[in-house]
Design a protein around this motif. Structure first.
Motif, PDB file in Angstrom:
ATOM      1  N   GLU A  47       0.823  -1.208   0.000  1.00  0.00           N
ATOM      2  CA  GLU A  47       0.000   0.000   0.000  1.00  0.00           C
ATOM      3  C   GLU A  47       0.858   1.260   0.000  1.00  0.00           C
ATOM      4  O   GLU A  47       0.598   2.210  -0.744  1.00  0.00           O
ATOM      5  CB  GLU A  47      -0.937   0.007   1.206  1.00  0.00           C
ATOM      6  CG  GLU A  47      -2.058  -0.993   1.107  1.00  0.00           C
ATOM      7  CD  GLU A  47      -2.872  -1.093   2.392  1.00  0.00           C
ATOM      8  OE1 GLU A  47      -2.476  -0.492   3.418  1.00  0.00           O
ATOM      9  OE2 GLU A  47      -3.897  -1.787   2.371  1.00  0.00           O
ATOM     10  N   ASN A  48       1.895   1.279   0.850  1.00  0.00           N
ATOM     11  CA  ASN A  48       2.753   2.455   0.934  1.00  0.00           C
ATOM     12  C   ASN A  48       3.616   2.626  -0.309  1.00  0.00           C
ATOM     13  O   ASN A  48       3.866   3.756  -0.738  1.00  0.00           O
ATOM     14  CB  ASN A  48       3.617   2.396   2.193  1.00  0.00           C
ATOM     15  CG  ASN A  48       2.820   2.725   3.429  1.00  0.00           C
ATOM     16  OD1 ASN A  48       2.144   3.745   3.483  1.00  0.00           O
ATOM     17  ND2 ASN A  48       2.875   1.864   4.422  1.00  0.00           N
ATOM     18  N   ALA A  49       4.058   1.539  -0.913  1.00  0.00           N
ATOM     19  CA  ALA A  49       4.822   1.641  -2.159  1.00  0.00           C
ATOM     20  C   ALA A  49       3.950   2.238  -3.263  1.00  0.00           C
ATOM     21  O   ALA A  49       4.387   3.128  -4.006  1.00  0.00           O
ATOM     22  CB  ALA A  49       5.361   0.285  -2.572  1.00  0.00           C
ATOM     23  N   LYS A  50       2.710   1.792  -3.359  1.00  0.00           N
ATOM     24  CA  LYS A  50       1.784   2.347  -4.364  1.00  0.00           C
ATOM     25  C   LYS A  50       1.546   3.831  -4.101  1.00  0.00           C
ATOM     26  O   LYS A  50       1.544   4.641  -5.034  1.00  0.00           O
ATOM     27  CB  LYS A  50       0.460   1.593  -4.345  1.00  0.00           C
ATOM     28  CG  LYS A  50       0.535   0.211  -4.948  1.00  0.00           C
ATOM     29  CD  LYS A  50      -0.820  -0.481  -4.876  1.00  0.00           C
ATOM     30  CE  LYS A  50      -0.762  -1.876  -5.449  1.00  0.00           C
ATOM     31  NZ  LYS A  50      -2.063  -2.566  -5.341  1.00  0.00           N
ATOM     32  N   ARG A  51       1.339   4.181  -2.842  1.00  0.00           N
ATOM     33  CA  ARG A  51       1.099   5.584  -2.488  1.00  0.00           C
ATOM     34  C   ARG A  51       2.292   6.459  -2.851  1.00  0.00           C
ATOM     35  O   ARG A  51       2.144   7.542  -3.415  1.00  0.00           O
ATOM     36  CB  ARG A  51       0.777   5.713  -1.004  1.00  0.00           C
ATOM     37  CG  ARG A  51       0.329   7.114  -0.637  1.00  0.00           C
ATOM     38  CD  ARG A  51      -0.113   7.195   0.791  1.00  0.00           C
ATOM     39  NE  ARG A  51       1.046   7.604   1.575  1.00  0.00           N
ATOM     40  CZ  ARG A  51       1.294   7.230   2.801  1.00  0.00           C
ATOM     41  NH1 ARG A  51       0.478   6.409   3.414  1.00  0.00           N
ATOM     42  NH2 ARG A  51       2.346   7.656   3.440  1.00  0.00           N
ATOM     43  N   MET A  52       3.499   5.978  -2.565  1.00  0.00           N
ATOM     44  CA  MET A  52       4.692   6.758  -2.864  1.00  0.00           C
ATOM     45  C   MET A  52       4.899   6.890  -4.373  1.00  0.00           C
ATOM     46  O   MET A  52       5.375   7.920  -4.847  1.00  0.00           O
ATOM     47  CB  MET A  52       5.916   6.145  -2.197  1.00  0.00           C
ATOM     48  CG  MET A  52       5.882   6.211  -0.678  1.00  0.00           C
ATOM     49  SD  MET A  52       5.735   7.875  -0.014  1.00  0.00           S
ATOM     50  CE  MET A  52       7.447   8.380  -0.023  1.00  0.00           C
TER      51      MET A  52
END
Length: 86
Positions: A55-60
């Motif tokens: 989730e955080n990789a996609k957000r970044m």
């Protein structure tokens, strides 16, 4: 610059350099000794949870690299030399 690829890493040293170079960073730990990178949103803490990592990789990747460098303008050496010469 949406679509930029973030780094996912658990090592502490490179997160500062990634911030300076405009590379989004996902820290695979629950803490960091560099809170300033969290403040400018160049880094996010994902911990060891696989879903949070994804989730955080996609957000970044969507966020891009718009932040301002919190570590200064890169002129510290020149300023110190100027003061020593005067």
């Amino acid at each position: 610059m949406a679509g930029i690829r973030p780094w996912l890493w658990s090592v502490r040293a490179e997160c500062r350099e990634a911030c300076i170079l405009g590379v989004p960073w996902v820290t695979l730990r629950d803490n960091t000794e560099r809170p300033e990178i969290l403040g400018v949103k160049s880094n996010v803490l994902a911990g060891a949870d696989a879903l949070r990592m994804v989730e955080n990789a996609k957000r970044m990747m969507q966020q891009g690299n718009w932040w301002k460098n919190p570590f200064g303008g890169g002129r510290a050496g020149k300023i110190i030399v100027e003061h020593l010469r005067n």
